[in-house]
Design an enzyme around this catalytic site. Structure first.
Site, PDB file in Angstrom:
ATOM      1  N   LYS A   6       8.244 -61.686  77.606  1.00 60.04           N
ATOM      2  CA  LYS A   6       7.015 -61.368  78.536  1.00 60.04           C
ATOM      3  C   LYS A   6       7.306 -60.661  79.886  1.00 60.04           C
ATOM      4  O   LYS A   6       8.456 -61.099  80.490  1.00 60.04           O
ATOM      5  CB  LYS A   6       6.198 -62.493  78.718  1.00 60.04           C
ATOM      6  CG  LYS A   6       5.637 -63.069  77.356  1.00 60.04           C
ATOM      7  CD  LYS A   6       4.657 -62.143  76.696  1.00 60.04           C
ATOM      8  CE  LYS A   6       4.086 -62.916  75.548  1.00 60.04           C
ATOM      9  NZ  LYS A   6       3.346 -61.857  74.769  1.00 60.04           N
ATOM     10  N   CYS A   7       6.573 -60.138  80.503  1.00 60.05           N
ATOM     11  CA  CYS A   7       6.487 -59.736  81.809  1.00 60.05           C
ATOM     12  C   CYS A   7       7.064 -60.812  82.892  1.00 60.05           C
ATOM     13  O   CYS A   7       6.359 -61.790  82.882  1.00 60.05           O
ATOM     14  CB  CYS A   7       4.973 -59.145  82.308  1.00 60.05           C
ATOM     15  SG  CYS A   7       5.028 -58.513  83.927  1.00 60.05           S
ATOM     16  N   PRO A   8       7.946 -60.392  83.763  1.00 61.69           N
ATOM     17  CA  PRO A   8       8.393 -59.087  84.109  1.00 61.69           C
ATOM     18  C   PRO A   8       9.978 -58.905  83.187  1.00 61.69           C
ATOM     19  O   PRO A   8      10.691 -58.270  83.640  1.00 61.69           O
ATOM     20  CB  PRO A   8       8.726 -59.258  85.437  1.00 61.69           C
ATOM     21  CG  PRO A   8       9.260 -60.914  85.559  1.00 61.69           C
ATOM     22  CD  PRO A   8       8.240 -61.416  84.672  1.00 61.69           C
ATOM     23  N   ASP A  67       5.647 -56.786  74.785  1.00 61.27           N
ATOM     24  CA  ASP A  67       5.069 -57.236  75.910  1.00 61.27           C
ATOM     25  C   ASP A  67       3.769 -56.250  76.182  1.00 61.27           C
ATOM     26  O   ASP A  67       3.904 -55.058  76.454  1.00 61.27           O
ATOM     27  CB  ASP A  67       5.766 -57.212  77.221  1.00 61.27           C
ATOM     28  CG  ASP A  67       4.920 -57.760  78.422  1.00 61.27           C
ATOM     29  OD1 ASP A  67       3.485 -57.819  78.314  1.00 61.27           O
ATOM     30  OD2 ASP A  67       5.665 -57.543  79.633  1.00 61.27           O
TER      31      ASP A  67
END
Length: 78
Positions: A15-17, A42
């Site tokens: 997932k981000c980042p 993502d």
């Protein structure tokens, strides 16, 4: 004409980042002009990866949907 060599980096499930951070770290060790193909699930990557390329001076050669996520082909800037 043979297909150009590329490094494939599987970032699915992150997932981000993390996809951008890991892509940045991987591409830093590559030669200018080298191709890095990343795969990510993502949903923010469609915004984050093009932004990362612009910020860091890389060229986003291709972006396409792939298996529940996206695939991006990045050419390292010089």
């Amino acid at each position: 004409m043979p297909e150009e060599a590329k490094t494939v980096y599987d970032l699915r499930g992150l997932k981000c980042p993390l996809p951008v951070l890991k892509a940045r770290k991987r591409i830093a060790s590559m030669a200018a002009g080298a191709l890095l193909e990343i795969e990510t699930t993502d949903p923010m990557a469609v915004i984050d990866i093009p932004h990362f390329c612009r910020e860091d001076g890389h060229s986003l050669e291709a972006a396409s949907p792939a298996d529940g996520g996206h695939r991006f082909l990045i050419r390292k800037g010089g």
